[in-house]
Design a protein around this motif. Structure first.
Motif, PDB file in Angstrom:
ATOM      1  N   VAL A 100       0.824  -1.271  -0.170  1.00 52.33           N
ATOM      2  CA  VAL A 100      -0.015   0.030   0.070  1.00 52.33           C
ATOM      3  C   VAL A 100       1.023   1.165   0.055  1.00 52.33           C
ATOM      4  O   VAL A 100       1.489   1.434   1.216  1.00 52.33           O
ATOM      5  CB  VAL A 100      -0.837   0.197   1.155  1.00 52.33           C
ATOM      6  N   ALA A 102       1.954   5.063   0.116  1.00 53.79           N
ATOM      7  CA  ALA A 102       1.813   6.352   1.053  1.00 53.79           C
ATOM      8  C   ALA A 102       1.837   7.494   0.286  1.00 53.79           C
ATOM      9  O   ALA A 102       2.654   8.150   0.135  1.00 53.79           O
ATOM     10  CB  ALA A 102       2.615   6.332   2.093  1.00 53.79           C
ATOM     11  N   HIS A 108      -0.076  13.923  -6.211  1.00 55.67           N
ATOM     12  CA  HIS A 108      -0.462  12.924  -7.251  1.00 55.67           C
ATOM     13  C   HIS A 108      -0.937  13.409  -8.637  1.00 55.67           C
ATOM     14  O   HIS A 108      -1.387  14.473  -8.507  1.00 55.67           O
ATOM     15  CB  HIS A 108      -1.683  12.220  -6.495  1.00 55.67           C
ATOM     16  N   ASP A 196       1.411   2.062  -7.568  1.00 60.42           N
ATOM     17  CA  ASP A 196       1.841   1.279  -6.647  1.00 60.42           C
ATOM     18  C   ASP A 196       3.281   0.849  -7.074  1.00 60.42           C
ATOM     19  O   ASP A 196       3.586   1.150  -8.418  1.00 60.42           O
ATOM     20  CB  ASP A 196       1.217   0.400  -6.072  1.00 60.42           C
ATOM     21  N   ARG A 224      -9.894   4.991   1.292  1.00 62.77           N
ATOM     22  CA  ARG A 224      -8.860   4.308   2.266  1.00 62.77           C
ATOM     23  C   ARG A 224      -7.578   3.977   1.314  1.00 62.77           C
ATOM     24  O   ARG A 224      -7.608   3.692   0.160  1.00 62.77           O
ATOM     25  CB  ARG A 224      -9.349   3.101   2.911  1.00 62.77           C
ATOM     26  N   PRO A 225      -6.587   4.094   2.162  1.00 64.49           N
ATOM     27  CA  PRO A 225      -4.913   3.964   1.466  1.00 64.49           C
ATOM     28  C   PRO A 225      -5.243   2.781   0.813  1.00 64.49           C
ATOM     29  O   PRO A 225      -4.581   2.395  -0.393  1.00 64.49           O
ATOM     30  CB  PRO A 225      -4.057   3.872   2.559  1.00 64.49           C
ATOM     31  N   GLU A 226      -5.748   1.632   1.454  1.00 58.52           N
ATOM     32  CA  GLU A 226      -5.668   0.259   0.806  1.00 58.52           C
ATOM     33  C   GLU A 226      -6.623   0.189  -0.190  1.00 58.52           C
ATOM     34  O   GLU A 226      -6.591  -0.843  -0.893  1.00 58.52           O
ATOM     35  CB  GLU A 226      -5.775  -0.686   1.852  1.00 58.52           C
ATOM     36  N   TYR A 229      -6.086   5.106  -2.325  1.00 57.27           N
ATOM     37  CA  TYR A 229      -5.779   6.717  -2.169  1.00 57.27           C
ATOM     38  C   TYR A 229      -4.991   7.325  -2.755  1.00 57.27           C
ATOM     39  O   TYR A 229      -3.814   6.713  -2.775  1.00 57.27           O
ATOM     40  CB  TYR A 229      -5.886   6.726  -0.590  1.00 57.27           C
ATOM     41  N   TRP A 246      -4.819   3.617  -6.946  1.00 59.94           N
ATOM     42  CA  TRP A 246      -3.641   4.505  -6.945  1.00 59.94           C
ATOM     43  C   TRP A 246      -3.608   4.986  -8.477  1.00 59.94           C
ATOM     44  O   TRP A 246      -2.399   5.093  -8.848  1.00 59.94           O
ATOM     45  CB  TRP A 246      -2.352   3.936  -6.391  1.00 59.94           C
TER      46      TRP A 246
ATOM     47  N   TRP B  37       6.823   6.802  -4.199  1.00 63.46           N
ATOM     48  CA  TRP B  37       6.067   5.474  -3.832  1.00 63.46           C
ATOM     49  C   TRP B  37       5.662   4.541  -4.788  1.00 63.46           C
ATOM     50  O   TRP B  37       5.281   3.482  -4.577  1.00 63.46           O
ATOM     51  CB  TRP B  37       4.582   6.066  -3.109  1.00 63.46           C
ATOM     52  N   GLY B  42       4.994  -0.943  -0.962  1.00 62.28           N
ATOM     53  CA  GLY B  42       4.353  -0.077  -0.074  1.00 62.28           C
ATOM     54  C   GLY B  42       4.182  -1.024   1.337  1.00 62.28           C
ATOM     55  O   GLY B  42       4.896  -2.266   1.384  1.00 62.28           O
ATOM     56  N   SER B  54      -6.389   7.570   5.597  1.00 65.36           N
ATOM     57  CA  SER B  54      -5.007   8.296   5.252  1.00 65.36           C
ATOM     58  C   SER B  54      -4.714   9.175   6.264  1.00 65.36           C
ATOM     59  O   SER B  54      -5.576  10.013   6.593  1.00 65.36           O
ATOM     60  CB  SER B  54      -5.315   8.603   3.955  1.00 65.36           C
TER      61      SER B  54
END
Lengths: 407, 407
Positions: A100, A102, A108, A196, A224-226, A229, A246, B37, B42, B54
């Motif tokens: 995951v 960050a 981004h 990722d 959520r990050p997972e 995000y 991502w 990233w 990750g 996050s």
């Protein structure tokens, strides 16, 4: 055990004792006790302001297998403990190929290029200014239900159907962005790439993008990050890995890009040794979640059988439930609103007589497709596959009330 | 600034530069950078298995005022940061009268007594065996929107409309349980009592219980402690305090019980000194959440105006938006499905020309009721009230792009 032909719940049914729920008459129990928590002040408001479940609950995603390295892992949703259709974000299943990342949303970028008139780079601030939509949809990993070659009586529904979750996804329709960049007439496929470490990458035909969303929110809050995000592609009804997390790049082309994840992985090996490629759609499927593996019925009497049904092709139109291993079936009640490509909760009252029972469900969708038996599924596809198992599933209630998985 | 009569987004609109979104053409920006990233693995799956937002997000409920003691407090939902209609459980607003009790669900009991044929005590294990339902509904504190006597240009929508949230509630219909105990013909009201230290208690006429649920789950998982774990009464469309949390007792009677919370509190003081009592229904209301107080528009160009509308009487049938302080109104798009007594997300594309704008919304529900202006509301009810403020609300966009509350 044949299904009961009469209503199982109704006026006087509990207190008449016929259904054996242990709720007591007031006189027999004596006056209601005043518990300790009614006699002292409770805690103040939650701090630091983002709440968590009760410590009496055991709500957790479960790692599926020991991964080759930490970043290539998956966790599953505990449907045996859930109700309704929404999956809380903290329990949405995970599947990562390179961990995951960050990601700083301010740094981004999303690029759209290839066979387009006006290639474009967008920040997240740009993207949230586009017209947006919110839609409730399920997401299912094509590897959900690992039942092609194996079975295990200790499996819970989290083990068998836990790579499945459902949320309200908000973002910009992909069609809106494609209008902005001007797709060239010769374009017929697109490539979506994640930021990722796996640079997770898949090809999609433009004809399969109905309802696709560039999603930045799930169940009201930021992804959520997972779950990708700050931005993921979300493709309703298609196998989960296509909904690239991502998301950093979309490239338009005139053919599939033949990435690793659609050649060596995510294909279906058939009995004759050939492989089905680009099997996108998640076909109609259902599973009973209550009672299910690991549950324990306390006593004979009235219960509610409850479960989930879904189809990547549209709305669920019916779910039938059997308590006698498929000898007879009764229609379950579908919770309204029944939405397209969304989990549908089904329910059926049931009287357990204390004897063995084999509980199964089968779903039908608006195309008329009905979830196949394991026998029909294996006859069509053999047992070499890893992905896209959607056969009828069962839970065995033993005479003592324990519930175990059966194939 | 009059509303634009032409579509604000469409083919070529961004890149043509007319709407001024800063998304860059690819050639001008150079190739997409490969961020850090993307170059390292990750993190692995979340541990201990219940995920969190996050760390780049600032998602938190906000305490409303300094309480007289820690247990009498409230926190509000940050709608300025949310999307769609679902409120994540961790951000659902709170209002406690005696703190949050830590209830062991195995020890919790619900008693139903009074004017019933068969008084009954139920455990949670009993209750989950009854037929259940899941429904998406908003919950709003009657004290939401503290605008009768005060205003503050620093208010965000969390301050003005944060005692409002929306979730999928699952549980047993109250009507199902009342059928079990056999309500006597002379019963016309019921008392609901919580197991918290405040023994929060309210009276309700049986005629107002349409759709009432004995709820044990929200958004799929068990109720959160601050929402009544393990059991609350949930009354769709009625003021929040009636949905008694930590529900331990229901008593049937033939008149209101005149508890503290319906005599000294939760009444509406009228201009002539009398008080309206038992004002249950939350009338139609709406608010723009984007842009809203505290937001900053970066540059002139295309934006989406977005907000929430709801009515305790049923479905929202229309929301109109003004960007010129009410001189003209345009219909917003309502996100489907539009559900009864549920938050409805509305949206309207908008082109900001860089000058001042006053953005407002007004909702109409299926009864034909339209959200009143502040002037109309005050003309009818004066300014002595604390509860049930549902007037049209506004956000002022200044020439520099800052957004502030105006009354």
């Amino acid at each position: 055990m044949p299904p009961s032909p009469v209503p199982l719940f109704g006026r006087r049914s509990f207190l008449a004792g016929a259904l054996g729920v242990s709720g007591g008459a007031l006189a027999a129990e004596g006056p209601l006790q005043v518990p300790v928590w009614s006699r002292e002040q409770g805690r103040g408001v939650a701090s630091p302001g983002y709440g968590v479940p009760s410590s009496f609950e055991r709500l957790a995603r479960k790692p599926r297998t020991v991964p080759a390295f930490p970043g290539a892992a998956s966790t599953s949703t505990p449907h045996q403990h859930l109700h309704g259709t929404i999956t809380p974000n903290g329990l949405h299943f995970e599947r990562h190929h390179g961990g995951v990342p960050a990601i700083d949303p301010g740094q981004h970028r999303l690029v759209v290029h290839g066979l387009v008139a006006r290639p474009l780079i967008l920040t997240m601030d740009d993207l949230v200014r586009f017209p947006s939509v919110s839609r409730l949809h399920f997401l299912e990993c094509s590897g959900n239900t690992p039942a092609w070659q194996t079975t295990n009586p200790a499996w819970t529904v989290q083990d068998t159907h836990g790579l499945l979750s459902c949320a309200e996804w908000t973002g910009v329709e992909l069609a809106t962005l494609l209008d902005e960049v001007g797709v060239k007439p010769e374009a017929s496929w697109l490539l979506a790439e994640g930021a990722d470490a796996a640079a997770m990458t898949r090809s999609l035909p433009l004809s399969a993008l109905d309802g696709a969303i560039l999603a930045y929110a799930q169940n009201g809050e930021a992804l959520r990050p997972e779950q990708g995000y700050p931005l993921r592609l979300f493709l309703p009804g298609l196998e989960g890995n296509l909904s690239i997390k991502w998301l950093r790049r979309i490239k338009l082309g005139d053919r599939p890009f033949q990435t690793r994840e659609e050649t060596s992985k995510y294909t279906d090996l058939m009995p004759d040794g050939t492989a089905r490629q680009f099997t996108f759609t998640m076909e109609a499927k259902s599973v009973v979640t209550t009672p299910s593996g690991g549950h324990q019925l306390k006593e004979p009497g009235a219960y509610e059988i409850s479960g989930l049904a879904w189809s990547g092709r549209g709305r669920i139109t019916g779910v039938e439930v059997s308590v006698d291993g498929g000898a007879s079936w009764r229609p379950a009640v579908l919770q309204e609103p029944v939405l397209s490509r969304c989990l549908t909760r089904f329910r059926l009252p049931w009287r357990w007589d204390g004897g063995p029972a084999l509980i199964q469900s089968r779903a039908t969708d608006e195309t008329g497709y009905r979830q196949p038996t394991r026998e029909a599924l294996v006859a069509a596809r053999g047992t070499n596959s890893i992905y896209h198992y959607n056969g009828v599933y069962g839970w065995q209630v033993a005479a003592g009330g324990s519930v175990r998985h059966v194939a």
